[in-house]
Design a protein around this motif. Structure first.
Motif, mmCIF file in Angstrom:
data_model
loop_
_atom_site.group_PDB
_atom_site.id
_atom_site.type_symbol
_atom_site.label_atom_id
_atom_site.label_comp_id
_atom_site.label_asym_id
_atom_site.label_seq_id
_atom_site.Cartn_x
_atom_site.Cartn_y
_atom_site.Cartn_z
ATOM 1 N N ALA A 121 20.369 -2.341 24.975
ATOM 2 C CA ALA A 121 20.874 -1.396 25.966
ATOM 3 C C ALA A 121 20.037 -0.129 25.837
ATOM 4 C CB ALA A 121 22.354 -1.090 25.734
ATOM 5 N N ALA A 122 20.329 0.865 26.661
ATOM 6 C CA ALA A 122 19.565 2.109 26.576
ATOM 7 C C ALA A 122 19.672 2.702 25.179
ATOM 8 C CB ALA A 122 20.069 3.106 27.618
ATOM 9 N N GLU A 123 18.523 2.862 24.530
ATOM 10 C CA GLU A 123 18.421 3.458 23.190
ATOM 11 C C GLU A 123 19.096 2.612 22.109
ATOM 12 O OE1 GLU A 123 19.676 7.537 23.535
ATOM 13 O OE2 GLU A 123 17.884 8.083 24.670
ATOM 14 N N LYS A 124 19.193 1.315 22.354
ATOM 15 C CA LYS A 124 19.752 0.406 21.361
ATOM 16 C C LYS A 124 18.893 -0.856 21.278
ATOM 17 C CE LYS A 124 24.583 1.853 21.914
ATOM 18 N NZ LYS A 124 25.965 1.409 22.244
ATOM 19 N N GLY A 125 18.388 -1.130 20.084
ATOM 20 C CA GLY A 125 17.624 -2.354 19.881
ATOM 21 C C GLY A 125 16.147 -2.103 19.713
ATOM 22 N N GLY A 126 15.757 -1.575 18.548
ATOM 23 C CA GLY A 126 14.360 -1.268 18.258
ATOM 24 C C GLY A 126 13.712 -2.305 17.364
ATOM 25 N N PRO A 127 12.514 -1.983 16.828
ATOM 26 C CA PRO A 127 11.756 -2.963 16.048
ATOM 27 C C PRO A 127 12.068 -2.976 14.557
ATOM 28 C CG PRO A 127 10.422 -1.022 16.382
ATOM 29 C CD PRO A 127 11.719 -0.767 17.097
ATOM 30 N N GLY A 128 12.972 -2.105 14.097
ATOM 31 C CA GLY A 128 13.307 -2.083 12.674
ATOM 32 C C GLY A 128 12.438 -1.163 11.849
ATOM 33 N N TYR A 129 11.694 -0.282 12.500
ATOM 34 C CA TYR A 129 10.876 0.713 11.804
ATOM 35 C C TYR A 129 10.646 1.892 12.739
ATOM 36 C CZ TYR A 129 7.107 -1.451 14.556
ATOM 37 O OH TYR A 129 6.339 -1.952 15.578
ATOM 38 N N LYS A 130 10.104 2.967 12.189
ATOM 39 C CA LYS A 130 9.781 4.144 12.988
ATOM 40 C C LYS A 130 8.432 4.699 12.541
ATOM 41 C CE LYS A 130 12.276 7.269 9.860
ATOM 42 N NZ LYS A 130 13.358 8.288 9.749
#
Length: 216
Positions: A121-130
């Motif tokens: 969803a919007a701003e939910k569900g990234g790659p697991g790093y920054k």
């Protein structure tokens, strides 16, 4: 007994050291060293490997986002944002963006963007790093600009946005590059309207879902 080094060996060692560049490449450098920090509090939405730490810092790369509205072609600038471009290319090659949606569309007097790269969803569900921002403080976000979305300073991941009109925002978002073909695709998405969000009727999900079929 003292060990003697040949001229060739010393040159090779110095050459290997020269490859290691700072976090953001200085003008003219061929590579930049990037740091991708795991975010166990926000695990990867899809299985994905962080990019390797060395990124090309010269030239451009062409990327095509195939959507249910049509293709959007991008030219990404490695010199301006080597780590961000390196990251997006890595995610594209791992099919991270395939069969996802662009969850956010805005069309206000201050902000006109299509936001993509989130899995759930919007701003939910990234790659697991920054990874860190690559900004100078002089960034502008004109129509066709492609930039990284974030949750605050140095929190880049998979989220990015495309400016369909203009974005009067502070220069805190890393600029990846620009759209070279496909702005009419963005115009059609905007023309179909927005599902009003809880805080702003001009900031919500696209009225007709925007699906990313693949990124190559």
């Amino acid at each position: 007994m003292r060990k003697r080094w040949s001229v060739a060996v010393v040159a090779a060692l110095l050459g290997s050291l020269a490859v290691v560049a700072p976090a953001q490449a200085a003008p003219g450098q061929a590579v930049a060293r990037c740091v991708f920090t795991p975010t166990p509090e926000d695990p990867a939405a899809k299985p994905v490997r962080p990019p390797r730490p060395l990124a090309k810092a010269r030239g451009t790369v062409e990327v095509t986002i195939s959507t249910n509205y049509g293709p959007v072609e991008l030219e990404l600038d490695r010199a301006n944002a080597p780590c961000a471009v390196h990251n997006l290319v890595s995610l594209a090659r791992q099919r991270f963006f395939d069969r996802t949606q662009c969850w956010r569309l805005t069309n206000s007097a201050r902000l006109g963007v299509l936001q993509c790269g989130d899995i759930h969803a919007a701003e939910k569900g990234g790659p697991g790093y920054k990874f860190d921002d690559e900004v100078t403080g002089e960034e502008t976000y004109r129509r066709g600009t492609v930039a990284m979305g974030n949750f605050g300073p140095n929190t880049n991941g998979s989220q990015f946005f495309i400016v369909h009109s203009f974005a009067n925002i502070k220069p805190a978002y890393t600029v990846l590059g620009r759209v070279t073909k496909g702005m009419r695709v963005l115009d059609r998405i905007v023309a179909n309207g927005i599902i009003p969000g809880p805080a702003d009727p001009l900031d919500g999900a696209p009225a007709k879902p925007v699906r990313i079929l693949k990124v190559r």
